[in-house]
Design a protein around this motif. Structure first.
Motif, PDB file in Angstrom:
ATOM      1  N   THR A 130       0.968  -1.361   0.164  1.00  0.00           N
ATOM      2  CA  THR A 130      -0.077  -0.217  -0.042  1.00  0.00           C
ATOM      3  C   THR A 130       0.691   1.269  -0.083  1.00  0.00           C
ATOM      4  N   GLY A 131       0.677   2.315  -1.040  1.00  0.00           N
ATOM      5  CA  GLY A 131       1.311   3.383  -1.005  1.00  0.00           C
ATOM      6  C   GLY A 131       0.423   4.644  -0.644  1.00  0.00           C
ATOM      7  N   ALA A 132      -0.751   4.370  -0.508  1.00  0.00           N
ATOM      8  CA  ALA A 132      -1.893   5.630  -0.439  1.00  0.00           C
ATOM      9  C   ALA A 132      -3.205   5.266  -0.058  1.00  0.00           C
ATOM     10  N   ILE A 133      -3.669   6.240   0.511  1.00  0.00           N
ATOM     11  CA  ILE A 133      -5.209   5.769   0.950  1.00  0.00           C
ATOM     12  C   ILE A 133      -5.897   7.185   0.204  1.00  0.00           C
ATOM     13  N   ILE A 134      -7.170   7.084  -0.598  1.00  0.00           N
ATOM     14  CA  ILE A 134      -7.700   8.183  -0.920  1.00  0.00           C
ATOM     15  C   ILE A 134      -9.251   8.232  -0.002  1.00  0.00           C
ATOM     16  N   ALA A 135      -9.368   9.165   0.407  1.00  0.00           N
ATOM     17  CA  ALA A 135     -10.495   9.278   1.235  1.00  0.00           C
ATOM     18  C   ALA A 135     -11.440  10.418   0.520  1.00  0.00           C
ATOM     19  N   VAL A 136     -12.381   9.969   0.016  1.00  0.00           N
ATOM     20  CA  VAL A 136     -13.252  10.741  -0.689  1.00  0.00           C
ATOM     21  C   VAL A 136     -14.661  11.567   0.408  1.00  0.00           C
ATOM     22  N   CYS A 142     -17.049  15.446   5.722  1.00  0.00           N
ATOM     23  CA  CYS A 142     -15.824  14.702   5.617  1.00  0.00           C
ATOM     24  C   CYS A 142     -15.865  13.088   6.062  1.00  0.00           C
ATOM     25  N   ALA A 143     -14.817  12.549   5.423  1.00  0.00           N
ATOM     26  CA  ALA A 143     -14.680  11.021   6.073  1.00  0.00           C
ATOM     27  C   ALA A 143     -14.067  11.104   7.349  1.00  0.00           C
ATOM     28  N   ASP A 144     -13.944  10.156   7.847  1.00  0.00           N
ATOM     29  CA  ASP A 144     -13.230   9.862   9.297  1.00  0.00           C
ATOM     30  C   ASP A 144     -11.880  10.245   9.362  1.00  0.00           C
TER      31      ASP A 144
END
Length: 383
Positions: A130-136, A142-144
């Motif tokens: 895993t290199g990144a998390i994209i929170a939409v 807002c996401a958490d």
């Protein structure tokens, strides 16, 4: 039911712009006189003003929200094949940006109440690749960010915030700190697509960060990777917000706080009209996040009932929209990821039950009451 005298529309862009016409005309006149249609004065002015509105974030304008996502990932310098965790319930651009860079979108299910990325699902999806998390920040809240930020920090991965639908929303951490959406992760992104809360009269986007060095890198990547003209240190994109759109956005930015308050008032009226309708669930609110209501999205219980309600409302003169009818893992373009039906049950159920009602700053109380009455007629059998 007696329809309201003004027809109901999902958006009222023409009427919203008519109220701003003198200021929009003046902004266009200034750009035409300057004749610097690329990287003119208004671009930097808009970036500074939007940054101030977002609590001091550095803003790098670009050509679209999708480009913003691509540039955000490009700035991380991830190896080909690195995994990027994205919501299973989102617009396809979230996956598209990763796929186009040779990265691997990894889907995680969303929360059934807010529709935002479920931190527990993200935790289960994390791997050494895993290199990144994209929170939409979907539909306006807002996401958490507390839980997702903690996961990103603990695993040494970047958090990217897709803030295309929640510009101006804020999130309060357990410490009491209040932050603007898009300014928490390594990079935030947004879109100025005309239907967004802050929409251009064409396309456009921006990147947000509190890291000055990253802002400089993003600026370079968005301009062919060059540090100065004809000197290219990196492989980049040609992704620039043109001067005319920046000038028009400056005018519309001044109206954004009032428009946000109007959207919130419309949502409160909807809550009052629809909160007690059996078989219908109104939008949940995360107490830690403000909600700027890009959409007012309800859930309709029962097989086929969402589409039946949509047809009924159409007959009543009420337009609606479904965001989104097909979950990401069932899109043909992403079949190569190998996911199967049933793997993301919340996302799949939402695609069958969500319905977005008209929402814009000019929607009147009478119109909301009419929509509420039309919905009520459907559920009590008077359709």
């Amino acid at each position: 039911m007696t329809p309201p005298p003004i027809p109901i529309r999902l958006l009222e862009l023409a009427a919203e712009h008519a109220a701003l016409q003198p200021a929009l005309d003046e902004a266009m006149r200034e750009v035409l006189e300057e004749a610097a249609f690329i990287q003119g004065l208004a671009v930097g002015q808009f970036a500074a003003e939007l940054g101030a509105y977002l609590g001091g974030a550095h803003v790098v304008p670009c050509a679209s929200g999708t480009d913003a996502l691509t540039l955000a990932l490009l700035s991380l310098n991830l190896p080909v094949g690195a995994e990027v965790i994205v919501p299973a319930f989102t617009y396809v651009a979230t996956l598209e940006a990763a796929a186009l860079l040779g990265l691997c979108p990894v889907l995680a299910d969303v929360r059934p109440d807010t529709f935002n990325l479920d931190p527990a699902a993200v935790s289960a999806a994390l791997t050494p690749r895993t290199g990144a998390i994209i929170a939409v920040h979907l539909f306006g809240q807002c996401a958490d960010l507390e839980a997702l930020g903690a996961l990103a920090a603990a695993h040494g991965v970047a958090l990217i915030e897709d803030n295309a639908q929640a510009l101006g929303a804020t999130f309060q951490f357990a410490s009491g700190e209040v932050v603007h959406a898009g300014a928490v992760g390594a990079v935030g992104t947004t879109s100025f697509f005309p239907s967004k809360n802050l929409g251009a009269l064409g396309d456009g986007g921006a990147l947000l960060t509190r890291d000055l060095a990253r802002a400089a890198l993003l600026q370079q990547l968005a301009n062919h990777g060059q540090s100065q003209k004809y000197h290219h240190q990196r492989i980049g994109l040609n992704s620039r917000l043109d001067t005319l759109q920046a000038a028009l956005l400056r005018v519309k930015l001044r109206q954004l706080p009032a428009n946000t308050a109007a959207r919130q008032a419309v949502a409160a009226r909807y809550d009052g009209a629809l909160g007690d309708v059996p078989g219908l669930t109104i939008p949940a609110r995360d107490a830690r996040s403000s909600h700027v209501f890009h959409q007012y999205t309800v859930q309709v219980e029962g097989p086929g009932r969402r589409d039946a309600l949509r047809d009924h409302l159409y007959q009543c003169g009420v337009p609606t929209a479904v965001y989104y009818p097909v979950p990401a893992h069932q899109q043909p373009a992403y079949a190569y990821l190998g996911y199967r039906a049933g793997q993301f049950p919340v996302a799949e159920r939402l695609c069958e039950t969500v319905l977005s009602l008209p929402l814009h700053p000019l929607l009147t109380a009478d119109q909301v009451n009419y929509i509420g009455e039309a919905v009520g007629c459907f559920f009590d059998g008077r359709k």
